[in-house]
Design a protein around this motif. Structure first.
Motif, PDB file in Angstrom:
ATOM      1  N   VAL A 144      33.500  48.678  43.078  1.00 53.16           N
ATOM      2  CA  VAL A 144      34.512  48.503  44.114  1.00 53.16           C
ATOM      3  C   VAL A 144      35.574  47.535  43.600  1.00 53.16           C
ATOM      4  O   VAL A 144      35.273  46.576  42.891  1.00 53.16           O
ATOM      5  CB  VAL A 144      33.874  48.007  45.442  1.00 53.16           C
ATOM      6  CG1 VAL A 144      33.199  46.668  45.267  1.00 53.16           C
ATOM      7  CG2 VAL A 144      34.902  47.953  46.564  1.00 53.16           C
ATOM      8  N   LYS A 145      36.818  47.835  43.942  1.00 51.29           N
ATOM      9  CA  LYS A 145      37.941  46.976  43.562  1.00 51.29           C
ATOM     10  C   LYS A 145      38.166  45.981  44.689  1.00 51.29           C
ATOM     11  O   LYS A 145      38.205  46.359  45.860  1.00 51.29           O
ATOM     12  CB  LYS A 145      39.187  47.831  43.352  1.00 51.29           C
ATOM     13  CG  LYS A 145      40.308  47.136  42.611  1.00 51.29           C
ATOM     14  CD  LYS A 145      41.470  48.077  42.359  1.00 51.29           C
ATOM     15  CE  LYS A 145      41.185  48.942  41.163  1.00 51.29           C
ATOM     16  NZ  LYS A 145      42.350  49.739  40.738  1.00 51.29           N
ATOM     17  N   VAL A 146      38.299  44.695  44.332  1.00 48.89           N
ATOM     18  CA  VAL A 146      38.472  43.637  45.326  1.00 48.89           C
ATOM     19  C   VAL A 146      39.632  42.730  44.947  1.00 48.89           C
ATOM     20  O   VAL A 146      39.972  42.600  43.777  1.00 48.89           O
ATOM     21  CB  VAL A 146      37.188  42.774  45.489  1.00 48.89           C
ATOM     22  CG1 VAL A 146      36.038  43.573  46.035  1.00 48.89           C
ATOM     23  CG2 VAL A 146      36.803  42.127  44.180  1.00 48.89           C
ATOM     24  N   GLU A 147      40.234  42.121  45.968  1.00 53.59           N
ATOM     25  CA  GLU A 147      41.173  41.025  45.739  1.00 53.59           C
ATOM     26  C   GLU A 147      40.333  39.777  45.555  1.00 53.59           C
ATOM     27  O   GLU A 147      39.407  39.533  46.327  1.00 53.59           O
ATOM     28  CB  GLU A 147      42.059  40.807  46.971  1.00 53.59           C
ATOM     29  CG  GLU A 147      43.236  41.689  47.062  1.00 53.59           C
ATOM     30  CD  GLU A 147      44.112  41.345  48.264  1.00 53.59           C
ATOM     31  OE1 GLU A 147      43.945  40.264  48.868  1.00 53.59           O
ATOM     32  OE2 GLU A 147      44.955  42.180  48.596  1.00 53.59           O
ATOM     33  N   VAL A 148      40.661  38.992  44.551  1.00 55.51           N
ATOM     34  CA  VAL A 148      39.870  37.798  44.255  1.00 55.51           C
ATOM     35  C   VAL A 148      40.796  36.600  44.098  1.00 55.51           C
ATOM     36  O   VAL A 148      41.798  36.680  43.385  1.00 55.51           O
ATOM     37  CB  VAL A 148      39.068  37.987  42.946  1.00 55.51           C
ATOM     38  CG1 VAL A 148      38.272  36.753  42.607  1.00 55.51           C
ATOM     39  CG2 VAL A 148      38.158  39.186  43.033  1.00 55.51           C
ATOM     40  N   ASP A 149      40.466  35.501  44.761  1.00 50.99           N
ATOM     41  CA  ASP A 149      41.155  34.234  44.538  1.00 50.99           C
ATOM     42  C   ASP A 149      40.380  33.513  43.445  1.00 50.99           C
ATOM     43  O   ASP A 149      39.219  33.136  43.642  1.00 50.99           O
ATOM     44  CB  ASP A 149      41.204  33.394  45.810  1.00 50.99           C
ATOM     45  CG  ASP A 149      42.026  32.130  45.638  1.00 50.99           C
ATOM     46  OD1 ASP A 149      42.252  31.702  44.490  1.00 50.99           O
ATOM     47  OD2 ASP A 149      42.448  31.566  46.658  1.00 50.99           O
TER      48      ASP A 149
END
Length: 156
Positions: A144-149
């Motif tokens: 799964v592709k995620v936004e990551v800080d």
């Protein structure tokens, strides 16, 4: 307000070495970045443009590549894309990026998008599952592709 102002899928395009005229960018970016939906493009600062995509798919696509090369009259302008944030400061680099995370040895009955998203939310905001996960053609691993800080602590 973010949704009302069409900023839900907003991306910043950063040009470090010059760029075409803003009117030309409005035509070049959608074509050369292969956007499927409509978008609005405006000048944000002397190096940054604000791209307001209307589709989640275009938002993910824009943030997934490290750079796009906008070509005009045999000249190529590299454009990096960054996630737009209401507190955007053109003098600071963003700490948010897009990354793939994998769930190896996950039983196939957990490969549904909602289930994979519920696991991925522990890391950050899930955006999309990969095609093999969606089509269930790679039962050894879900991705799964995620936004990551990058400044946040990652779970084990």
């Amino acid at each position: 307000m973010i949704i009302n102002e069409n900023l839900e899928y907003a991306v910043i395009g950063k040009f470090s070495y010059g760029w075409p005229d803003i009117q030309e960018l409005r035509n070049l970016i959608p074509k050369q970045c292969e956007l499927k939906g409509e978008c609005k493009i405006g000048l944000l600062s002397n190096r940054h443009v604000l791209i307001r995509a209307t589709l989640l798919e275009d938002y993910v696509h824009l943030l997934s590549k490290s750079a796009f090369y906008i070509t005009q009259r045999n000249w190529s302008f590299p454009m990096r894309t960054l996630k737009w944030d209401p507190m955007f400061n053109p003098d600071e680099e963003t700490t948010t990026t897009i990354a793939w995370i994998s769930f190896p040895s996950l039983p196939p009955n957990f490969f549904g998008k909602e289930t994979v998203f519920s696991f991925a939310v522990a890391v950050e905001k899930p955006l999309q599952v990969d095609m093999a996960t969606r089509n269930q053609t790679r039962p050894s691993c879900a991705r799964v592709k995620v936004e990551v800080d990058l400044l946040k602590k990652f779970p084990k």
